[in-house]
Design an enzyme around this catalytic site. Structure first.
Site, mmCIF file in Angstrom:
data_model
loop_
_atom_site.group_PDB
_atom_site.id
_atom_site.type_symbol
_atom_site.label_atom_id
_atom_site.label_comp_id
_atom_site.label_asym_id
_atom_site.label_seq_id
_atom_site.Cartn_x
_atom_site.Cartn_y
_atom_site.Cartn_z
ATOM 1 N N THR A 162 0.832 -1.202 0.000
ATOM 2 C CA THR A 162 0.000 0.000 0.000
ATOM 3 C C THR A 162 0.866 1.251 0.000
ATOM 4 O O THR A 162 1.732 1.421 0.844
ATOM 5 C CB THR A 162 -0.915 0.014 1.238
ATOM 6 N N HIS A 187 2.576 -5.608 -4.112
ATOM 7 C CA HIS A 187 1.246 -6.217 -3.979
ATOM 8 C C HIS A 187 0.252 -5.440 -4.832
ATOM 9 O O HIS A 187 -0.030 -4.276 -4.561
ATOM 10 C CB HIS A 187 0.782 -6.200 -2.522
ATOM 11 N N MET A 280 1.033 -2.515 4.211
ATOM 12 C CA MET A 280 0.380 -3.138 5.354
ATOM 13 C C MET A 280 0.991 -4.506 5.638
ATOM 14 O O MET A 280 1.514 -5.163 4.742
ATOM 15 C CB MET A 280 -1.118 -3.327 5.074
ATOM 16 N N ASP A 283 4.739 -8.802 5.288
ATOM 17 C CA ASP A 283 5.380 -9.500 4.177
ATOM 18 C C ASP A 283 6.702 -8.824 3.819
ATOM 19 O O ASP A 283 6.757 -7.604 3.649
ATOM 20 C CB ASP A 283 4.450 -9.521 2.963
#
Length: 346
Positions: A162, A187, A280, A283
């Site tokens: 994000t 992501h 967020m 990972d």
């Protein structure tokens, strides 16, 4: 317990508004306080309801979501999550929205999707905690002159989530045409990564492309993991190349930053630089620690410049980050760490 995140759902489809509302209201920490069918209704609702977060459809009548987002960011900045059709056109519009200042994006579900908007509630809660975004698109940052940079033999690995669209643009626009081979996991839905790679290729000096299985790592090239069904790894020390592997999601993500970083730790060891940017969750934190333990240099984005200080925070807490830097300094630091120190050496 803090108050639930208050959300306004904006979409021209009553069915889609109902679906999003039902999914969000199923989370006790989220409360949909209103709905709107177009930008005109949304403008009134924002004034009346003062929501913490807006979910905003890209394609709407009267004024499309992109135009409305620009007005929101200029007149009343607040966290906005874009809801986009999973098409090439939708992806381009969504990327533009992220550059303008949208918090994040989600794709509309395809027919037969059994878990639509599965991570929307988590994104809404993170958006509510983040507060308003800054106004306007990310600034264009001049690349470092290629004549001043002699590439060494290091590989660069970057992970982001994000806020990663703006962050990656800020970092990669510092890279010269002869940058070190760079692999990235961001992501992002599968339809969006191809458009994002094309966007980066237009505005950055090096060649940026979506990674393909077997693609050789070369100086002056940046490889972005395709979203969706496979993870990106780098393999084959004698002739490093990209490998796309079918594997279950890791940390809830596919592709996963941890999978990429683990492979770089194995492949390159001390001949690597790892960077973890805004996002967020956690990972990439464990993978970055593996890289540092293998001798790689590691960088984490600092809290002040992160859209979400999640992934870099966890990486810092577990000792994976050698140095925390503001976003504007990361590109230059990567170049310092990867430049040849002497002619023909590192």
């Amino acid at each position: 317990m803090s108050a639930p995140a208050r959300v306004l759902v904006v979409d021209d489809s009553p069915t889609m508004r109902g679906l999003i509302t039902a999914i969000l209201n199923s989370d006790p920490e989220v409360n949909v306080v209103g709905q709107a069918g177009d930008a005109l209704e949304a403008r009134v609702a924002i004034k009346q309801l003062n929501p913490d977060v807006v979910t905003l459809d890209i394609e709407m009548p009267n004024m499309n979501g992109l135009e409305f987002l620009e007005k929101i960011m200029r007149l009343r900045p607040m966290p906005v999550i874009m809801v986009s059709a999973m098409t090439h056109q939708g992806a381009n519009a969504t990327l533009a929205a992220l550059e303008i200042g949208a918090f994040d994006c989600v794709g509309k579900p395809a027919p037969g999707d059994v878990r639509p908007f599965m991570d929307l509630a988590e994104k809404v809660k993170a958006a509510a905690r983040s507060g308003p975004r800054r106004n306007g698109p990310a600034p264009v940052i001049a690349a470092s002159p290629a004549a001043e940079y002699r590439v060494g033999r290091k590989v660069v690995a970057i992970g982001s989530s994000t806020g990663g669209v703006e962050a990656l643009i800020a970092v990669l626009q510092k890279f010269p045409q002869n940058c070190p081979p760079t692999v990235i996991t961001q992501h992002m839905p599968s339809t969006f990564t191809k458009s994002f790679a094309e966007r980066l290729n237009r505005i950055c000096a090096p060649v940026v492309q979506e990674a393909t299985d077997g693609a050789r790592l070369e100086i002056g090239k940046i490889y972005l993991a395709p979203g969706g069904e496979r993870h990106l790894q780098v393999v084959n020390p004698s002739a490093p190349c990209c490998r796309l592997i079918e594997k279950e999601p890791v940390n809830g993500h596919r592709p996963s930053v941890d999978v990429l970083f683990d492979s770089v730790a194995d492949l390159a060891g001390r001949n690597a630089v790892g960077v973890i940017l805004t996002g967020m969750g956690r990972d990439g934190a464990a993978g970055l620690l593996r890289m540092r333990s293998a001798g790689a240099r590691t960088i984490g984005q600092n809290e002040k410049t992160c859209v979400v200080y999640g992934m870099p925070r966890v990486a810092h807490e577990i000792g994976a980050v050698e140095q925390q830097l503001p976003l504007g300094s990361i590109g230059e630091e990567v170049l310092k760490l990867t430049a040849a120190r002497k002619e023909g050496t590192e």
